[in-house]
Design a protein around this motif. Structure first.
Motif, short mmCIF file in Angstrom:
data_model
loop_
_atom_site.label_atom_id
_atom_site.label_comp_id
_atom_site.label_asym_id
_atom_site.label_seq_id
_atom_site.Cartn_x
_atom_site.Cartn_y
_atom_site.Cartn_z
N ARG A 147 -1.21 12.60 19.36
CA ARG A 147 -2.07 12.87 20.50
C ARG A 147 -3.54 12.52 20.23
NH1 ARG A 147 0.99 13.47 25.12
NH2 ARG A 147 2.74 14.90 24.76
N ALA A 148 -4.01 12.81 19.01
CA ALA A 148 -5.42 12.52 18.70
C ALA A 148 -5.68 11.02 18.77
CB ALA A 148 -5.77 13.07 17.33
N THR A 149 -4.78 10.23 18.25
CA THR A 149 -4.95 8.77 18.31
C THR A 149 -4.80 8.26 19.73
OG1 THR A 149 -4.26 8.39 16.02
CG2 THR A 149 -3.93 6.59 17.56
N GLU A 150 -3.87 8.81 20.48
CA GLU A 150 -3.72 8.39 21.88
C GLU A 150 -5.02 8.60 22.65
OE1 GLU A 150 1.07 9.39 22.43
OE2 GLU A 150 -0.44 10.66 23.37
N ALA A 153 -3.94 9.35 13.24
CA ALA A 153 -2.51 9.40 13.57
C ALA A 153 -1.79 10.59 12.95
CB ALA A 153 -1.84 8.10 13.14
N ALA A 154 -2.22 11.02 11.77
CA ALA A 154 -1.53 12.12 11.10
C ALA A 154 -2.08 13.49 11.46
CB ALA A 154 -1.61 11.93 9.58
N ALA A 155 -3.07 13.55 12.32
CA ALA A 155 -3.67 14.84 12.69
C ALA A 155 -2.62 15.73 13.35
CB ALA A 155 -4.84 14.62 13.64
N GLY A 156 -2.54 16.97 12.89
CA GLY A 156 -1.61 17.93 13.48
C GLY A 156 -0.17 17.78 13.05
N ALA A 209 7.59 16.84 1.78
CA ALA A 209 7.76 16.05 0.57
C ALA A 209 9.24 16.06 0.19
CB ALA A 209 6.92 16.63 -0.56
N ASP A 210 9.76 14.90 -0.20
CA ASP A 210 11.16 14.82 -0.63
C ASP A 210 11.29 13.73 -1.69
OD1 ASP A 210 11.11 12.41 0.79
OD2 ASP A 210 12.06 13.29 2.56
N LEU A 211 12.51 13.28 -1.95
CA LEU A 211 12.74 12.26 -2.98
C LEU A 211 12.12 10.92 -2.62
CD1 LEU A 211 16.47 13.00 -3.89
CD2 LEU A 211 14.45 13.57 -5.23
N HIS A 212 11.86 10.70 -1.34
CA HIS A 212 11.37 9.40 -0.89
C HIS A 212 9.85 9.32 -0.81
CE1 HIS A 212 15.48 8.34 0.00
NE2 HIS A 212 15.61 9.40 0.78
N ALA A 213 9.18 10.44 -0.54
CA ALA A 213 7.73 10.38 -0.37
C ALA A 213 7.12 11.77 -0.40
CB ALA A 213 7.38 9.70 0.95
N GLN A 214 5.92 11.85 -0.92
CA GLN A 214 5.13 13.06 -0.84
C GLN A 214 4.50 13.15 0.56
OE1 GLN A 214 4.85 15.50 -3.30
NE2 GLN A 214 6.52 14.29 -4.19
N ALA A 215 4.07 14.35 0.92
CA ALA A 215 3.50 14.56 2.25
C ALA A 215 2.25 13.71 2.46
CB ALA A 215 3.19 16.04 2.46
N ASP A 216 1.38 13.62 1.46
CA ASP A 216 0.15 12.83 1.60
C ASP A 216 0.46 11.35 1.80
OD1 ASP A 216 -1.44 15.03 1.42
OD2 ASP A 216 -2.01 14.72 -0.69
N TYR A 217 1.51 10.88 1.13
CA TYR A 217 1.89 9.47 1.29
C TYR A 217 2.40 9.22 2.71
CZ TYR A 217 4.05 4.94 0.35
OH TYR A 217 4.41 3.61 0.39
N ARG A 218 3.15 10.17 3.26
CA ARG A 218 3.62 10.01 4.63
C ARG A 218 2.44 9.99 5.62
NH1 ARG A 218 8.83 12.65 3.18
NH2 ARG A 218 10.42 11.19 3.92
N ARG A 219 1.43 10.81 5.36
CA ARG A 219 0.24 10.78 6.23
C ARG A 219 -0.45 9.43 6.14
NH1 ARG A 219 -0.36 16.00 3.74
NH2 ARG A 219 0.23 17.66 5.21
N HIS A 220 -0.54 8.89 4.94
CA HIS A 220 -1.12 7.55 4.76
C HIS A 220 -0.31 6.51 5.52
CE1 HIS A 220 -2.68 3.94 2.82
NE2 HIS A 220 -1.44 3.64 2.45
N LEU A 221 1.02 6.57 5.36
CA LEU A 221 1.87 5.62 6.07
C LEU A 221 1.71 5.74 7.59
CD1 LEU A 221 5.23 5.76 4.08
CD2 LEU A 221 3.66 3.83 4.24
N ALA A 222 1.59 6.96 8.09
CA ALA A 222 1.43 7.16 9.53
C ALA A 222 0.19 6.43 10.03
CB ALA A 222 1.36 8.64 9.86
N ARG A 223 -0.90 6.51 9.29
CA ARG A 223 -2.14 5.84 9.70
C ARG A 223 -1.99 4.32 9.66
NH1 ARG A 223 -4.30 10.50 6.85
NH2 ARG A 223 -4.25 9.38 4.85
N VAL A 224 -1.41 3.82 8.57
CA VAL A 224 -1.25 2.37 8.42
C VAL A 224 -0.27 1.80 9.44
CG1 VAL A 224 -0.42 0.56 6.86
CG2 VAL A 224 -1.84 2.41 5.97
N LEU A 225 0.88 2.43 9.58
CA LEU A 225 1.90 1.91 10.49
C LEU A 225 1.48 2.04 11.95
CD1 LEU A 225 5.19 3.23 8.81
CD2 LEU A 225 4.02 1.05 8.47
#
Length: 284
Positions: free
Chosen positions: A226-229, A248-251, A256-272
């Motif tokens: 929503r923040a990015t929209e 993009a990752a706001a809110g 975190a799991d075997l595939h990615a840490q939470a911070d990495y997912r937030r980074h991916l959300a912004r990039v993707l």
């Protein structure tokens, strides 16, 4: 592993299927089985009864209904992906469905089954959320409509009530001026998304007039960015879009799991999100 014991019924009518579900709170619907069967084998699900809706042809098919496309819950992913009605009326859905698992699963798995399973790592829930689809639930009492924003309640939990079956989904047509893209990051080909982004963007007079962004695997349910929209409204392509996508990752609350840490997912959300918005807006 071997699944726990359960009863099995294969109704000949939607009404009978609803009665079977209403009579047993631990019953589960079996459609294509591509989501449910792995849970049964791993004993992560213990249904007392499986209600196989494979004979219910009335739940299959895609139709153009003027201002929206209706997709029956038992329509396979392959049928959705190849439908000219879907491609013309909601191309974002066709783009995302083409990235669901592999051809074998797309030929067997169903559109409604994937959504009713309510897995936040699935590709389609975030897409239907971004497109503001409406779910049609059938029961012995009739039908009711559930907006996508109210359908996904928690991890693997939807707002379907006992005795209800997902009959289909209405996907509104967005019309001219909209661009679409689905961006997905996964560790291996055909794997679940580590993060996925569904973007629909409408441009006007060289800037972005409106954007809808759905996020996969950024919380216990699919989410809207929503923040990015909001930040993208009126943004011109370039630095303004890049800056808006940093929100993009706001809110969100990725795990975190075997595939990615939470911070990495937030980074991916912004990039993707930046990639998806650029493509949807027609930017090179």
């Amino acid at each position: 592993m071997i699944p726990a014991q359960f009863d099995y019924v294969r109704p000949d009518s939607l009404a009978q299927a609803c009665r079977e579900l209403e009579s047993d709170e631990d019953a589960k619907v079996l459609a294509g089985g591509q989501s449910l069967l792995p849970l049964l084998r791993l004993r992560l699900a213990y249904p007392s009864k499986l209600v196989d809706v494979g004979r219910l042809d009335g739940l299959k098919g895609v139709s153009d209904r003027g201002d929206h496309v209706f997709i029956g819950a038992m329509t396979t992913h392959d049928e959705v992906m190849r439908s000219p009605v879907v491609d013309a009326g909601c191309p974002l859905l066709a783009l995302a469905t083409a990235q669901v698992a592999d051809p074998a699963i797309r030929h067997r798995g169903t559109f409604g089954g994937s959504l009713a399973h309510a897995d936040p790592a699935g590709d389609l829930p975030a897409v239907v959320l971004a497109l503001e689809g409406v779910f049609v639930a059938a029961s012995a009492q009739g039908e009711r409509e559930i907006p996508a924003a109210e359908f996904f309640v928690d991890y693997l939990e939807s707002s379907l009530r006992q005795g209800e079956i997902l009959a289909g989904v209405k996907i509104p047509k967005l019309g001219a001026g909209w661009g679409f893209h689905y961006e997905k990051f996964h560790t291996t080909a055909q794997a679940w998304a580590v993060v996925g982004v569904a973007a629909a963007v409408r441009r006007s007079n060289g800037s972005i007039a409106e954007a809808r962004i759905g996020l996969t695997c950024m919380g216990p349910t699919p989410l809207r960015a929503r923040a990015t929209e909001a930040a993208l409204q009126g943004a011109e392509l370039g630095d303004q879009v890049r800056q808006a996508c940093q929100e993009a990752a706001a809110g969100t609350s990725p795990q975190a799991d075997l595939h990615a840490q939470a911070d990495y997912r937030r980074h991916l959300a912004r990039v993707l999100t930046h990639r998806a918005v650029r493509v949807a807006a027609g930017s090179p």
